[in-house]
Design a protein around this motif. Structure first.
Motif, PDB file in Angstrom:
ATOM      1  N   GLY A 176      -4.879  -6.325  -6.545  1.00  0.00           N
ATOM      2  CA  GLY A 176      -3.593  -7.006  -6.677  1.00  0.00           C
ATOM      3  C   GLY A 176      -2.581  -6.493  -5.664  1.00  0.00           C
ATOM      4  O   GLY A 176      -1.897  -7.275  -4.986  1.00  0.00           O
ATOM      5  N   THR A 177      -2.513  -5.186  -5.544  1.00  0.00           N
ATOM      6  CA  THR A 177      -1.584  -4.566  -4.599  1.00  0.00           C
ATOM      7  C   THR A 177      -1.938  -4.974  -3.175  1.00  0.00           C
ATOM      8  O   THR A 177      -1.066  -5.309  -2.366  1.00  0.00           O
ATOM      9  CB  THR A 177      -1.636  -3.030  -4.737  1.00  0.00           C
ATOM     10  OG1 THR A 177      -1.243  -2.690  -6.065  1.00  0.00           O
ATOM     11  CG2 THR A 177      -0.716  -2.342  -3.741  1.00  0.00           C
ATOM     12  N   LEU A 178      -3.252  -4.952  -2.887  1.00  0.00           N
ATOM     13  CA  LEU A 178      -3.720  -5.279  -1.544  1.00  0.00           C
ATOM     14  C   LEU A 178      -3.404  -6.743  -1.212  1.00  0.00           C
ATOM     15  O   LEU A 178      -2.963  -7.052  -0.099  1.00  0.00           O
ATOM     16  CB  LEU A 178      -5.228  -5.013  -1.472  1.00  0.00           C
ATOM     17  CG  LEU A 178      -5.767  -4.534  -0.137  1.00  0.00           C
ATOM     18  CD1 LEU A 178      -4.956  -3.387   0.431  1.00  0.00           C
ATOM     19  CD2 LEU A 178      -7.228  -4.108  -0.294  1.00  0.00           C
TER      20      LEU A 178
ATOM     21  N   VAL B 259       0.859  -1.189   0.000  1.00  0.00           N
ATOM     22  CA  VAL B 259       0.000   0.000   0.000  1.00  0.00           C
ATOM     23  C   VAL B 259       0.898   1.243   0.000  1.00  0.00           C
ATOM     24  O   VAL B 259       1.830   1.313   0.790  1.00  0.00           O
ATOM     25  CB  VAL B 259      -0.902  -0.009   1.250  1.00  0.00           C
ATOM     26  CG1 VAL B 259      -1.769   1.226   1.291  1.00  0.00           C
ATOM     27  CG2 VAL B 259      -1.745  -1.271   1.275  1.00  0.00           C
ATOM     28  N   PRO B 260       0.669   2.211  -0.887  1.00  0.00           N
ATOM     29  CA  PRO B 260       1.504   3.410  -0.904  1.00  0.00           C
ATOM     30  C   PRO B 260       1.376   4.193   0.394  1.00  0.00           C
ATOM     31  O   PRO B 260       0.332   4.143   1.030  1.00  0.00           O
ATOM     32  CB  PRO B 260       0.926   4.250  -2.066  1.00  0.00           C
ATOM     33  CG  PRO B 260       0.011   3.366  -2.819  1.00  0.00           C
ATOM     34  CD  PRO B 260      -0.401   2.266  -1.899  1.00  0.00           C
ATOM     35  N   VAL B 261       2.418   4.921   0.737  1.00  0.00           N
ATOM     36  CA  VAL B 261       2.368   5.773   1.923  1.00  0.00           C
ATOM     37  C   VAL B 261       1.272   6.820   1.709  1.00  0.00           C
ATOM     38  O   VAL B 261       1.211   7.463   0.662  1.00  0.00           O
ATOM     39  CB  VAL B 261       3.730   6.456   2.155  1.00  0.00           C
ATOM     40  CG1 VAL B 261       3.625   7.484   3.283  1.00  0.00           C
ATOM     41  CG2 VAL B 261       4.780   5.415   2.478  1.00  0.00           C
ATOM     42  N   GLY B 262       0.380   6.973   2.689  1.00  0.00           N
ATOM     43  CA  GLY B 262      -0.745   7.901   2.524  1.00  0.00           C
ATOM     44  C   GLY B 262      -1.914   7.263   1.796  1.00  0.00           C
ATOM     45  O   GLY B 262      -2.938   7.898   1.579  1.00  0.00           O
ATOM     46  N   GLY B 263      -1.744   5.975   1.397  1.00  0.00           N
ATOM     47  CA  GLY B 263      -2.780   5.325   0.602  1.00  0.00           C
ATOM     48  C   GLY B 263      -3.940   4.817   1.458  1.00  0.00           C
ATOM     49  O   GLY B 263      -3.740   4.380   2.581  1.00  0.00           O
TER      50      GLY B 263
END
Lengths: 200, 200
Positions: free
Chosen positions: B186-188, B174-178
């Motif tokens: 997919g990212t999760l 997860v991106p910072v601030g996301g």
């Protein structure tokens, strides 16, 4: 510790191209240096050659390598008709219609006060001299139907008529193949106002 | 009767720029010749200079005017860490984080069979020699998390590990601030799979 200066200069120099911002300039520079040095070499040469060889035709003002371009020298064109366009591209578009056999004058721009382009910047006195050479019978104004193009047409019309030159403007109306349903109101209004007797 | 040849050549040459098709090339050429001859002159010079001055750093493979770039020569960087990136832009992005003080190796591309770029085209044997110099302790693979970047990472990992080099990959998640609501599935899923013990 960062980008080499010659690469920086190249990125900066690429930004003189219209529509190229910092990101695209960087991408272009990296692409050329990594994948297409031959293309870069060719581009450098082409720029240099164009800068040396290209000038404006003394009669129609378009880009030309000769003092008078081949079109202006042609004996197959009607010298009594002079069509005024904004750019060489517009001239090419008209040529592609095969509907015009007169000569051209290319303004290389348009009257646009917001961009600081007035009659002086366009050097309209050259067009005036061209249109009043005694051979031209009619000047057809084929500037765009944009605000600037219209302003340019208006200005040219006044200027030329005051010297007794006969001036016309290309027609405005519904495009060929156009359906009324999809034509904007302004165009449709003009098409009504500028209606012509139906051909028998 | 049409476009002068030097202008044609310039339009053609401009098409070597990525993302520039026939229409943009024409617009660029006319713009340069009509409104920015100085810029065109500067661009021709910058191309020529870059072609002459730019080469690849013998150690990290990035663009450099010297045989070994200033970053590779710096005594302030940790020579035991080697970070592999696809492009000089990626290297700049990592530098801007101020979170890395090791050295780099720039692939200048990625493994991409569809584009005909395999390990041979990337000259990965140079990276191998660099990573096996006896000083490098860890290679951090920072290629993109795209299909090609992942394939490149996989290939490099196999290659380096088989020589006994310790290899890591930058984290995915997860991106910072996301916010989870706006992160793709997919990212999760990866963020779940690659979860780490919560810091005390």
């Amino acid at each position: 510790m960062t980008t080499p200066s010659s690469l920086e200069s190249l990125i900066e120099a690429l930004r003189c191209l219209p529509g190229v911002g910092p990101k695209s300039a960087q991408r272009m520079a990296y692409h050329l240096m990594q994948h297409d040095r031959e293309g870069a070499q060719r581009l450098a040469g082409a720029l240099q050659l164009a800068l040396t060889a290209l000038r404006h035709c003394q009669r129609c003002n378009t880009f030309s390598e000769a003092e008078i371009c081949s079109r202006c020298q042609s004996s197959k064109r009607d010298p009594a008709l002079l069509c005024v366009v904004e750019t060489p591209v517009d001239m090419n578009m008209l040529e592609q219609t095969h509907a015009y056999a007169g000569l051209y004058y290319v303004l290389m721009g348009r009257v646009s006060p917001l961009d600081g382009v007035g009659p002086a910047e366009l050097r309209l006195e050259r067009l005036l001299a061209r249109a009043c050479d005694g051979v031209v019978r009619e000047v057809i104004i084929a500037t765009n139907y944009t605000n600037e193009g219209e302003a340019t047409a208006h200005y040219l019309g006044e200027m030329l008529r005051s010297r007794g030159v006969s001036v016309s403007r290309i027609a405005r109306g519904v495009p060929v193949g156009g359906e009324l349903e999809y034509v904007d109101a302004g165009t449709l209004a003009q098409a009504l106002r500028e209606r012509r007797p139906l051909a028998a």
